[in-house]
Design an enzyme around this catalytic site. Structure first.
Site, short mmCIF file in Angstrom:
data_model
loop_
_atom_site.label_atom_id
_atom_site.label_comp_id
_atom_site.label_asym_id
_atom_site.label_seq_id
_atom_site.Cartn_x
_atom_site.Cartn_y
_atom_site.Cartn_z
N SER A 1 -0.93 -7.91 1.94
CA SER A 1 -1.53 -6.47 1.95
C SER A 1 -3.04 -6.37 1.73
O SER A 1 -3.62 -6.79 2.44
CB SER A 1 -0.55 -5.55 0.84
OG SER A 1 -0.60 -4.48 1.43
N LYS B 1 1.85 -8.17 5.99
CA LYS B 1 2.31 -6.54 5.70
C LYS B 1 1.06 -5.90 6.04
O LYS B 1 -0.03 -5.78 5.12
CB LYS B 1 2.49 -6.59 3.91
CG LYS B 1 3.01 -5.32 3.64
CD LYS B 1 2.11 -4.23 3.05
CE LYS B 1 2.70 -3.03 2.73
NZ LYS B 1 1.73 -2.04 2.42
N GLN C 1 0.48 2.73 2.01
CA GLN C 1 1.08 3.80 1.32
C GLN C 1 0.26 4.74 0.65
O GLN C 1 -0.75 4.35 0.20
CB GLN C 1 2.12 3.04 0.18
CG GLN C 1 3.42 2.53 0.81
CD GLN C 1 2.91 1.19 1.78
OE1 GLN C 1 2.10 -0.05 1.08
NE2 GLN C 1 3.42 1.04 2.99
#
Length: 498
Positions: free
Chosen positions: A322, A347, A351
């Site tokens: 991420s 990833k 979010q």
């Protein structure tokens, strides 16, 4: 209690964050491009939109038909009035929210009740209590994504991709991710007895971890030989950017000639923080990351900083996820830095947290954007490929011994195989590592027992197993065994102008 620096890759169980998943989280509208994109999602024209505006939630609710609302209300009434057992109102409502989010089939979107939301906030800002691992939900199973470095369970031995199937005898099947995490976390001093499935190991592994307070210290810097600096980032938390800049400035004041940024087993964190760190190296105006919304509209986040006059390399492994991947991609494509180690986790989504919309202290963390590297590559489920691939020695990932039974000559098991790998790593050579307890394995055990002042029996009992694991931890901690770090130093020495 603080945990500093890199700890063992093979025997580390790390602080279980309330977020429970690797993630890039947009927590505030500090970036104009992202705020503009978020404003369109929330249904407001304000370019500096508050991500907690309720206008978007109300607009979405208006699209629910009367028939749909009637079905939901009827279901609620049937449960509350007719179900065999009485059910609390919060249980029904929380179950409904979890059900809607589960229908998205996105492990990075989750609902947090008031307690879980509070622990999530703590996990990205200061300290929390737990045992320490970043996990996600995959095919209904709780899967370890990345061991965050530094934890109270240094000898426990959780690995990336381990599957946790039970905690203190309670199966995790059928639970949401946050519910499973609440089982794993707990008060300081209590035990979490985990049952784990690991690829390549026949029987489930039993591990007992004592929970503790964990102060999240996310930046660790040191100056290596030749004025090569190394800054390790364990997580992109609220204050990580400030700490990184402070440590970088200190290294530069000492004559820094080359820098290693180590994001191995860093599971991610806050998007604005990784942008702040990347801006220390990416030239002003160059892209750090591209963010794409559901309609395919892309918004670049560009650097407001400047480049450095010394070379930089990035260390990664499969636990780098991420926000770590954003950093690696930005430096690889916008700076030309070499990425060294292993392919990252993969990833590529962002979010956003929605707390004010719910209005009661609970929270929804929802996938709202995808992110792409400066050159437009979406690395989701693929990861970032290193420029120089380097694997660590096998003993870095050795399975800890179960200690269910003593190991002795003429027996075979996965435990024996692990013990043989440990013996070989610590200089007590065996003739094999296939799990058969041979005469040479017994001889190696006797030599080891003699060296550590244990009864020389040739049998691996629990005391011998403990000493053997401690010896392997020492080898893993030894920088001379860190092949990825050595490769990074070698690469920088090629680039540094002396």
């Amino acid at each position: 209690m603080q945990f500093k620096g890199r700890t063992v890759l093979a025997f580390v169980l790390l602080g279980m964050l309330a977020s429970s998943i690797i993630t890039v989280v947009l927590m505030s509208p500090g970036n104009p491009a992202l705020s503009s994109a978020l404003a369109s999602i929330l249904g407001t024209s304000n370019k500096q939109a508050d991500m907690n505006s309720t206008s978007g939630a109300n607009a979405a609710a208006a699209k629910i038909s009367d028939k749909d609302m009637s079905k939901i209300a009827t279901t609620y009434q049937l449960i509350s009035q007719s179900y065999l057992n009485k059910v609390e109102n919060d249980t029904i409502i929380n179950g409904a929210i979890n059900g809607m989010l589960a229908a998205l089939d996105d492990p990075f979107t989750s609902y947090m009740d008031q307690k879980e939301a509070k622990e999530f906030d703590e996990s990205i800002s200061s300290s929390f209590q737990g045992i320490g691992a970043e996990v996600t939900m995959e095919n209904g199973k709780v899967k370890v994504v990345s061991p965050i470095k530094g934890s109270p369970a240094e000898k426990a031995g959780i690995h990336s991709e381990d599957i946790i199937i039970s905690v203190n005898g309670e199966k995790l099947d059928g639970l949401t991710l946050n519910q499973a995490v609440m089982k794993i976390r707990g008060a300081k001093g209590t035990q979490a007895k985990l049952e784990i499935i690991r690829a390549g190991v026949g029987d489930p592994i039993q591990l007992t971890i004592v929970r503790a307070d964990i102060d999240v210290e996310t930046v660790h810097a040191t100056m290596l030989d030749g004025n090569i600096g190394k800054i390790e980032i364990t997580q992109f938390s609220t204050n990580t950017g400030d700490h990184f800049i402070k440590e970088l400035t200190d290294l530069e004041s000492k004559g820094l000639k080359g820098l290693i940024i180590d994001v191995r087993n860093d599971p991610g964190g806050l998007l604005n923080v990784v942008v702040e760190i990347c801006s220390q190296f990416v030239s002003k105006g160059k892209p750090i990351v591209l963010v794409e919304d559901r309609n395919g509209k892309q918004e670049p986040t560009v650097s407001k900083g400047s480049s450095k006059d010394y070379p930089v390399v990035v260390l990664t492994n499969k636990g780098s996820a991420s926000a770590s991947e954003i950093l690696a991609g930005a430096l690889q494509e916008s700076v030309g830095s070499k990425v060294i180690g292993e392919t990252t986790y993969g990833k590529g989504t962002v979010q956003v947290t929605f707390a004010k919309e719910l209005g009661d202290g609970s929270n929804i963390k929802m996938t709202v954007f995808k992110w792409l590297t400066p050159k437009g590559n979406w690395i989701h489920k693929k990861g970032i490929t290193p420029d120089i691939t380097v694997e660590q020695p096998d003993f870095f990932k050795v399975t800890p011994l179960t200690k269910k039974a003593d190991l002795k000559i003429n027996t075979s098991s996965d435990d024996v195989s692990s013990a043989q790998m440990m013996l070989n790593a610590t200089g007590y050579r065996t003739d094999r590592s296939d799990g058969y307890y041979s005469e040479q394995t017994e001889a190696a055990v006797k030599k080891f027992q003699q060296a550590v002042q244990l009864p020389v029996t040739g049998i691996i009992d629990s005391a011998t197993a403990d000493k053997l694991e401690q010896a392997v931890i020492k080898e893993i901690k030894d920088p001379s065994n860190d092949l990825q770090l050595k490769a990074a130093i070698e690469e920088l020495n090629k680039q540094i102008v002396r």
